[in-house]
Design a protein around this motif. Sequence first.
Motif, short mmCIF file in Angstrom:
data_model
loop_
_atom_site.label_atom_id
_atom_site.label_comp_id
_atom_site.label_asym_id
_atom_site.label_seq_id
_atom_site.Cartn_x
_atom_site.Cartn_y
_atom_site.Cartn_z
N ALA A 216 -21.10 85.07 135.43
CA ALA A 216 -20.03 85.10 136.44
C ALA A 216 -18.94 86.09 136.04
O ALA A 216 -18.43 86.83 136.88
CB ALA A 216 -19.44 83.70 136.62
N ILE A 217 -18.59 86.12 134.76
CA ILE A 217 -17.58 87.08 134.29
C ILE A 217 -18.09 88.51 134.45
O ILE A 217 -17.36 89.39 134.92
CB ILE A 217 -17.20 86.79 132.82
N LEU A 218 -19.33 88.76 134.07
CA LEU A 218 -19.90 90.10 134.23
C LEU A 218 -19.93 90.53 135.69
O LEU A 218 -19.62 91.68 136.02
CB LEU A 218 -21.31 90.15 133.63
N THR A 219 -20.26 89.60 136.58
CA THR A 219 -20.28 89.89 138.02
C THR A 219 -18.88 90.23 138.52
O THR A 219 -18.68 91.23 139.21
CB THR A 219 -20.84 88.69 138.80
N GLU A 220 -17.91 89.40 138.15
CA GLU A 220 -16.53 89.60 138.62
C GLU A 220 -15.96 90.93 138.14
O GLU A 220 -15.38 91.69 138.93
CB GLU A 220 -15.65 88.45 138.12
N VAL A 221 -16.11 91.24 136.87
CA VAL A 221 -15.49 92.44 136.31
C VAL A 221 -16.23 93.71 136.72
O VAL A 221 -15.61 94.71 137.05
CB VAL A 221 -15.37 92.33 134.77
N SER A 222 -17.56 93.65 136.71
CA SER A 222 -18.33 94.87 137.00
C SER A 222 -18.51 95.13 138.49
O SER A 222 -18.79 96.25 138.90
CB SER A 222 -19.71 94.78 136.36
N ARG B 37 -10.62 87.76 120.90
CA ARG B 37 -10.25 87.94 122.30
C ARG B 37 -11.31 87.30 123.17
O ARG B 37 -12.45 87.07 122.75
CB ARG B 37 -10.05 89.41 122.64
N SER B 38 -10.96 87.04 124.39
CA SER B 38 -11.88 86.38 125.31
C SER B 38 -13.01 87.34 125.70
O SER B 38 -12.86 88.56 125.63
CB SER B 38 -11.15 85.91 126.56
N PHE B 39 -14.10 86.76 126.14
CA PHE B 39 -15.21 87.57 126.62
C PHE B 39 -14.78 88.38 127.84
O PHE B 39 -15.12 89.55 127.98
CB PHE B 39 -16.42 86.68 126.95
N ALA B 40 -13.99 87.76 128.72
CA ALA B 40 -13.51 88.48 129.92
C ALA B 40 -12.68 89.69 129.52
O ALA B 40 -12.83 90.77 130.11
CB ALA B 40 -12.71 87.54 130.81
N ALA B 41 -11.83 89.55 128.51
CA ALA B 41 -11.03 90.70 128.04
C ALA B 41 -11.93 91.78 127.46
O ALA B 41 -11.72 92.97 127.72
CB ALA B 41 -10.01 90.24 127.00
N TYR B 42 -12.93 91.37 126.71
CA TYR B 42 -13.87 92.35 126.16
C TYR B 42 -14.58 93.12 127.27
O TYR B 42 -14.68 94.34 127.22
CB TYR B 42 -14.91 91.65 125.26
N VAL B 43 -15.05 92.39 128.27
CA VAL B 43 -15.76 93.04 129.38
C VAL B 43 -14.82 93.99 130.14
O VAL B 43 -15.20 95.11 130.46
CB VAL B 43 -16.40 92.00 130.32
N ARG B 44 -13.59 93.53 130.42
CA ARG B 44 -12.64 94.42 131.10
C ARG B 44 -12.39 95.69 130.30
O ARG B 44 -12.33 96.79 130.85
CB ARG B 44 -11.32 93.68 131.34
N ASP B 45 -12.26 95.55 128.98
CA ASP B 45 -11.99 96.71 128.12
C ASP B 45 -13.19 97.65 127.99
O ASP B 45 -13.03 98.81 127.61
CB ASP B 45 -11.56 96.26 126.72
N ASN B 46 -14.38 97.15 128.27
CA ASN B 46 -15.59 97.95 128.06
C ASN B 46 -16.46 98.07 129.29
O ASN B 46 -17.64 98.44 129.18
CB ASN B 46 -16.41 97.32 126.92
N VAL B 47 -15.92 97.81 130.46
CA VAL B 47 -16.72 97.79 131.68
C VAL B 47 -17.45 99.10 131.92
O VAL B 47 -18.58 99.10 132.40
CB VAL B 47 -15.87 97.37 132.91
#
Length: 106
Positions: free
Chosen positions: A31-37, A92-102
């Motif tokens: 869900a996080i990957l879907t939202e951010v990407s 850091r949160s997984f969501a923060a990691y994904v946002r920083d590396n999208v």
Amino acid sequence: MAAHALTDPVPHNTDWVLTGPAALSYDAVAAILTEVSGRPVRHRAVSEAELRTRLARHLPADFAAILADLDRRIAEDRVTDAVTRVTGRPPRSFAAYVRDNVQSLT
């Protein structure tokens, strides 16, 4: 984290279980990957036996069994303080990691 543990002059002599600040299910990660990407990501659960069978198609059976067991253990709902203990900084949160590396993830 790994670089710090490997280069620290004091040997750690332990197995670190690294987690973020919150336990996430595979569905939550999707869900996080879907939202951010902005791209749909879904998780399809398979049993430990099914995963072991799939892995054994390409790997030795004993190793496939170890990996399937590790996958089951990873799915356990737990959080550790290992990152903070080793680095002195909170994870850091997984969501923060994904946002920083999208960009590199898509």
